[in-house]
Write a protein that holds these residues in place. Sequence first.
Motif, PDB file in Angstrom:
ATOM      1  N   ASP A 236      44.617  38.784  27.761  1.00  0.00           N
ATOM      2  CA  ASP A 236      45.293  40.063  27.529  1.00  0.00           C
ATOM      3  C   ASP A 236      44.284  41.192  27.318  1.00  0.00           C
ATOM      4  N   LYS A 239      42.814  42.020  30.699  1.00  0.00           N
ATOM      5  CA  LYS A 239      43.823  42.707  31.509  1.00  0.00           C
ATOM      6  C   LYS A 239      43.950  44.167  31.099  1.00  0.00           C
ATOM      7  N   ALA A 240      43.883  44.434  29.790  1.00  0.00           N
ATOM      8  CA  ALA A 240      43.986  45.815  29.308  1.00  0.00           C
ATOM      9  C   ALA A 240      42.823  46.663  29.805  1.00  0.00           C
ATOM     10  N   ALA A 243      43.348  47.292  33.518  1.00  0.00           N
ATOM     11  CA  ALA A 243      44.458  48.212  33.775  1.00  0.00           C
ATOM     12  C   ALA A 243      43.995  49.661  33.813  1.00  0.00           C
ATOM     13  N   PRO A 246      42.269  50.811  37.984  1.00  0.00           N
ATOM     14  CA  PRO A 246      43.089  50.233  39.061  1.00  0.00           C
ATOM     15  C   PRO A 246      42.367  50.099  40.392  1.00  0.00           C
ATOM     16  N   PRO A 269      46.470  43.150  36.159  1.00  0.00           N
ATOM     17  CA  PRO A 269      47.423  44.153  35.668  1.00  0.00           C
ATOM     18  C   PRO A 269      48.347  44.639  36.780  1.00  0.00           C
ATOM     19  N   ALA A 270      49.493  45.149  36.374  1.00  0.00           N
ATOM     20  CA  ALA A 270      50.429  45.699  37.355  1.00  0.00           C
ATOM     21  C   ALA A 270      49.847  46.901  38.077  1.00  0.00           C
ATOM     22  N   SER A 271      48.916  47.598  37.432  1.00  0.00           N
ATOM     23  CA  SER A 271      48.349  48.815  38.019  1.00  0.00           C
ATOM     24  C   SER A 271      47.256  48.542  39.052  1.00  0.00           C
ATOM     25  N   THR A 272      46.762  47.308  39.115  1.00  0.00           N
ATOM     26  CA  THR A 272      45.646  46.998  40.017  1.00  0.00           C
ATOM     27  C   THR A 272      46.082  47.114  41.480  1.00  0.00           C
ATOM     28  N   TRP A 275      44.103  42.843  44.543  1.00  0.00           N
ATOM     29  CA  TRP A 275      44.002  41.666  43.678  1.00  0.00           C
ATOM     30  C   TRP A 275      44.212  40.408  44.516  1.00  0.00           C
TER      31      TRP A 275
END
Length: 431
Positions: A236, A239-240, A243, A246, A269-272, A275
């Motif tokens: 986590d 990942k932060a 994030a 990106p 992360p969702a923003s990457t 990936w």
Amino acid sequence: MKITGKTIFEISDCIRSLVRDGDLAPSDSLPPVRDLAEALDVNRNTVAAAYQRLVQAGFAVAQGRLGTSIAYPPTTGEQEGTSLETPLVNLASGNPGARWLPNPVELLASNPPGAFLYGEQTILPSLMELAEEWVKADCPAQRSIELTHGAVDAIERLAAAQLVPGDKVAVEDPCFLGSISALRLAGMKTLGMAVDEAGVLPEALEAAIAGGARAVLLTPRAHNPTGCSLSKRRADALKAILAAHPGVMVIADDHFALLAETPYYSVIPASTQRWALVRSVSKGLGPDLRVAVVACDLETGDRLRTRLASGMTWVSHLLQAIVVAALRSPAVRQLLGDARDDYARRRSFLRTALRAVGIDTPPPAGGFNLWIPLPDDAKDIAYELAKRGWLVRIGNAFEIQDASQALRITVSDLEDEVALRFAQDLKACLA
């Protein structure tokens, strides 16, 4: 030695010819841009662009204020595996135990794929279905699924798809031998990130990104060589950090997924924007089954597909059929579970034997190996062990920036009585 030419291509081609003919050798410095431009009566930008072309092609190295020099030819460096004919007790191979590998001939006979021709689908529908099921909980829903010839091939292809020679890639330090070689041959520069028992240190990741890393390669489970796996808290935290960047590509090399002892915690992360999650079967089904599933963003998938298309270098449908048969087989699943438990027991036994003689090691969370930090020069210790009949892998083969005074011991075939004897001999070498 005389450099000639008036255009970018003429100048760079001349230098390449001088390298080929032996007039320029690795580490030789090229003339300063100003001096060569005056000698050739061309614009400085022309010479600078010629040098840049050489750097991008891997013929030269830009060293900032130190100028530009001729690069050493790329080499693969050390490779996994060792000679099976060694008279020493082999603790260096990095191989799985052969007794735990299913018979590929029997698997193929149970799932014959038939003949395939140019223009057909490059991935068997049955394997695509299994691959989707394997990755769907662990990566973004908007994804592409591709196949490569193992995890190392995936890393090299991903780097080539989204990076250019000279780009910096952040990797664990120490790092897996195959990953080091793949990135080196692709012309990438590696930045080391220190690890502990929970994986890459967050401050090391931040430093690598600040240092210009365009991509980050992380091993979420059973890191080779140390055996560490990411904890949820550490994943986590990483990942932060990612994030907030990106544009940095994130590659998760989950090479040990079939035999993993710990849960998978995502660092994507969702923003990457770019990936990939890579899962290979070779650790569980055998090194010769060069198949890896690559789940990635849609653009990266398109780029991979152009080089893995029908008529070029798609993954053999025979190999795919074997993988399908294995992943659907209850007997193979039982074999994989037994292998996972056996490797864990052998690691634990050796670690206990070492601790009994006063040698402590970080607790591994998976893999075939045990990482043993040393107080003295690993080369000297390895030499002393060889005189006592042991073949080991020393840590500097895996290092990126920091010196790794350590041994990596493969436990796949290590019997208990042999482990006890090794612990005693290592203690004697350290005395």
